[in-house]
Design an enzyme around this catalytic site. Sequence first.
Site, PDB file in Angstrom:
ATOM      1  N   HIS A  85      25.052  82.944   4.458  1.00 26.63           N
ATOM      2  CA  HIS A  85      26.467  84.058   4.056  1.00 26.63           C
ATOM      3  C   HIS A  85      27.231  82.519   4.788  1.00 26.63           C
ATOM      4  O   HIS A  85      27.087  81.971   5.846  1.00 26.63           O
ATOM      5  CB  HIS A  85      26.308  85.213   4.922  1.00 26.63           C
ATOM      6  CG  HIS A  85      27.428  85.608   4.717  1.00 26.63           C
ATOM      7  ND1 HIS A  85      28.303  86.140   4.494  1.00 26.63           N
ATOM      8  CD2 HIS A  85      28.879  85.377   5.691  1.00 26.63           C
ATOM      9  CE1 HIS A  85      29.265  86.910   4.595  1.00 26.63           C
ATOM     10  NE2 HIS A  85      29.458  86.533   5.761  1.00 26.63           N
ATOM     11  N   ASP A 164      31.159  99.964   6.109  1.00 27.81           N
ATOM     12  CA  ASP A 164      31.949  98.865   6.736  1.00 27.81           C
ATOM     13  C   ASP A 164      33.003  98.948   5.669  1.00 27.81           C
ATOM     14  O   ASP A 164      34.393  97.813   5.974  1.00 27.81           O
ATOM     15  CB  ASP A 164      31.016  97.562   6.476  1.00 27.81           C
ATOM     16  CG  ASP A 164      31.323  95.609   6.786  1.00 27.81           C
ATOM     17  OD1 ASP A 164      31.806  95.755   7.556  1.00 27.81           O
ATOM     18  OD2 ASP A 164      31.923  95.624   5.684  1.00 27.81           O
ATOM     19  N   ARG A 171      40.889  97.489   9.427  1.00 29.47           N
ATOM     20  CA  ARG A 171      41.269  97.227   9.700  1.00 29.47           C
ATOM     21  C   ARG A 171      42.468  95.650   9.620  1.00 29.47           C
ATOM     22  O   ARG A 171      42.917  94.965  10.132  1.00 29.47           O
ATOM     23  CB  ARG A 171      39.728  96.008  10.541  1.00 29.47           C
ATOM     24  CG  ARG A 171      38.732  96.484  11.777  1.00 29.47           C
ATOM     25  CD  ARG A 171      37.586  95.940  10.709  1.00 29.47           C
ATOM     26  NE  ARG A 171      37.652  94.687  11.773  1.00 29.47           N
ATOM     27  CZ  ARG A 171      36.558  93.919  10.992  1.00 29.47           C
ATOM     28  NH1 ARG A 171      35.833  93.743  10.073  1.00 29.47           N
ATOM     29  NH2 ARG A 171      36.687  92.694  11.324  1.00 29.47           N
ATOM     30  N   SER A 186      30.588  93.836  10.851  1.00 33.54           N
ATOM     31  CA  SER A 186      29.978  93.636   9.574  1.00 33.54           C
ATOM     32  C   SER A 186      29.826  92.713   8.800  1.00 33.54           C
ATOM     33  O   SER A 186      29.395  93.113   7.732  1.00 33.54           O
ATOM     34  CB  SER A 186      32.225  93.048   9.991  1.00 33.54           C
ATOM     35  OG  SER A 186      32.290  92.869   7.989  1.00 33.54           O
ATOM     36  N   LYS A 190      25.918  94.032   6.404  1.00 37.91           N
ATOM     37  CA  LYS A 190      26.093  94.113   5.061  1.00 37.91           C
ATOM     38  C   LYS A 190      24.453  93.118   4.804  1.00 37.91           C
ATOM     39  O   LYS A 190      24.303  93.521   4.034  1.00 37.91           O
ATOM     40  CB  LYS A 190      26.821  93.621   3.811  1.00 37.91           C
ATOM     41  CG  LYS A 190      28.125  94.350   4.508  1.00 37.91           C
ATOM     42  CD  LYS A 190      29.212  94.596   3.395  1.00 37.91           C
ATOM     43  CE  LYS A 190      29.886  93.157   5.067  1.00 37.91           C
ATOM     44  NZ  LYS A 190      31.668  92.541   4.677  1.00 37.91           N
TER      45      LYS A 190
HETATM   46  N1  URA Z   1      34.067  89.014   6.569  1.00 39.06           N
HETATM   47  C1  URA Z   1      33.385  90.044   6.353  1.00 39.06           C
HETATM   48  O1  URA Z   1      32.599  90.647   6.113  1.00 39.06           O
HETATM   49  N2  URA Z   1      33.577  90.982   7.627  1.00 39.06           N
HETATM   50  C2  URA Z   1      35.057  90.665   8.466  1.00 39.06           C
HETATM   51  O2  URA Z   1      34.772  91.428   9.343  1.00 39.06           O
HETATM   52  C3  URA Z   1      35.485  89.290   8.373  1.00 39.06           C
HETATM   53  C4  URA Z   1      34.786  87.803   7.448  1.00 39.06           C
END
Ligand code: URA
Length: 444
Positions: A85, A164, A171, A186, A190
Site C-alpha cells: 500500500h 471506513d 472526515r 483507515s 482495509k
Molecule cells: N488513505 C486512506 O485509505 N485513509 C486515510 O485516512 C488516508 C489515506
Amino acid sequence: MHEPFAAVDVIRAKRDGGRLTPEQIDWVVDAYTRGVVSEEQMAALAMAVFLRGMDSRETARWTGAMIDSGERLALHVSRPTVDKHSTGGVGDKITLPLAPLVATCGAAVPQLSGRGLGHTGGTLDKLESIPGWRAQLSAVEIGKQLDEVGAVVCAATDTLAPADRKLYALRDVTGTVESVPLIASSIMSKKIAEGAGGLVLDVKVGSGAFMTSLDDARALARTLVDIGAAHGLPTRALLTDMSTPLGSAVGNAIEVAEAVDVLRGGGPEDVVALTLALAREMLALAGHGDVDPAPMLASGQAYETWCRMISAQGGDPEAPLPTPAHVHVVEAPQTGVLTRLDAYAVGVAAWRLGAGRARREDPVQATAGVRCLAKPGERVEHGQPLLELHTETPDAVPSALAALGGAGGIGAEAGGGDAAVEVSDEAPDHPPWSTTTVLETIRA
Ligand code: URA
C-alpha cells in the site's frame, strides 16, 4: 436494541483527553455503521480524536472494529499472499510493475486499489485507460485470478470495512483527515480485511505526500506497522521521497506507458529502484527472500505476467494507449541546472489538466497529465523543453501553468523565488533535492 453506551459520553471522554475503553470503541464504530450514532456525533468524536489522539491500544482496537464492520476476504490461494500500500504520491505508478513482478517471483498479490482524489492519482483510473480493462471483480474472480496469474489489481468490494468508507467521507468534510490514528486505522482496516499474509507500506514523504515532514511520516509508518503487529499481520514500511514526481510521467495512460517501459526492462531509474526495493521487502515477507527480482524485471518476464493480468480483466495489453489532443510545451527559461521540480505543483497541474477529479463522481481524462523531461540536478539549455502538459481541454492549460509557476512563473533563479519549477545558473553546493528514493525502513 438496547445500546450499552450513549454517544455523548464517548465523545466527552475523548474530548477531555481520556482513553476510550475497548468496549466503547467497538460499540461506537458499530453503532455508527448501523446509523445509531449520528453523523454529527461521529464528526464531534473524529475531531476529539484529531485533537487528543489515540494511543496504540486504542488505535489497534479502532482498526479491529472497522474490520468487523464488514467481511474479510477469504483468499484460498496456494501461493503465499503479500500486498503493498502506498500513502499516495505524484507519478506513483509503482503498483503497475510491482504486482506482476512479485507474482513472477512466486508470491500472489491481491491489490485492492482506489481511485484518485485531489492531486494524487488512483491506480484504477490509470488502468482504466487500457481498452477493455475492468476494475470490478467478484471475490470468486479475485481468487481465480490470483491462482492462475498470481496478481490482481481491482476495486475494493463494498463489504470491505464499510465503517471506513462512511467515516472517510465524513472526515473529508470535517477537517479531520490529517490525524495519524485515523489515517492509520483507515488504511490498515482495509488491508487487514483483504486477507493477505504480509503487507509492505510505501509511506511517502515530501511536498507531494500526505506527510510533508520526515518526523510525521515516521510516526505514521510506526503506527501502521504497530497496527499490523497487533493484528498478526507481518508489516514493514519504507519511507520514500515524494518531493519531486516519481519517474517522468504523471497522469493516467501516460503512467501506464511508463510502467510498461519498466516491465520491458527499461524506464526511469527511480521507478525501477523503488519497484525493486518494494519487491524485495514483499518477497521477504512471503518467504521468497532468496529470489532476486531484478533479472525478472530486466528480462521482460514480469511483462509476460502483466499481459496475463491485464487480459484476465478484459484488457488488451497490446492495444495502443490513447494519446492527448493537445500538448503544451514548457521550456527552460535559461541555461543552468534544474534545482526544483515540486511534486505537489506537478500533481496539481496534472489534476487541473483533467487527470484527476475534484469530486468522487467526476470522470477523469485518460490522456491528461504532465511529462517531466528533466529531473532535479540535470543540466538544461535555454529553450530546452522541460515539461509537456497533456490535455483534451486546452482551456485548462493556464491554470496548470499557474500551479507550476507560483506567482512568478517558471523560475530562472535558485532559492528565494516561489516557483515550483526552478532553473539556476549553477548547481548548489548542497543539493536541495533528494538523491535517494528509499529514505528509511521501519519494521515491527
Ligand atoms: N488513505 C486512506 O485509505 N485513509 C486515510 O485516512 C488516508 C489515506
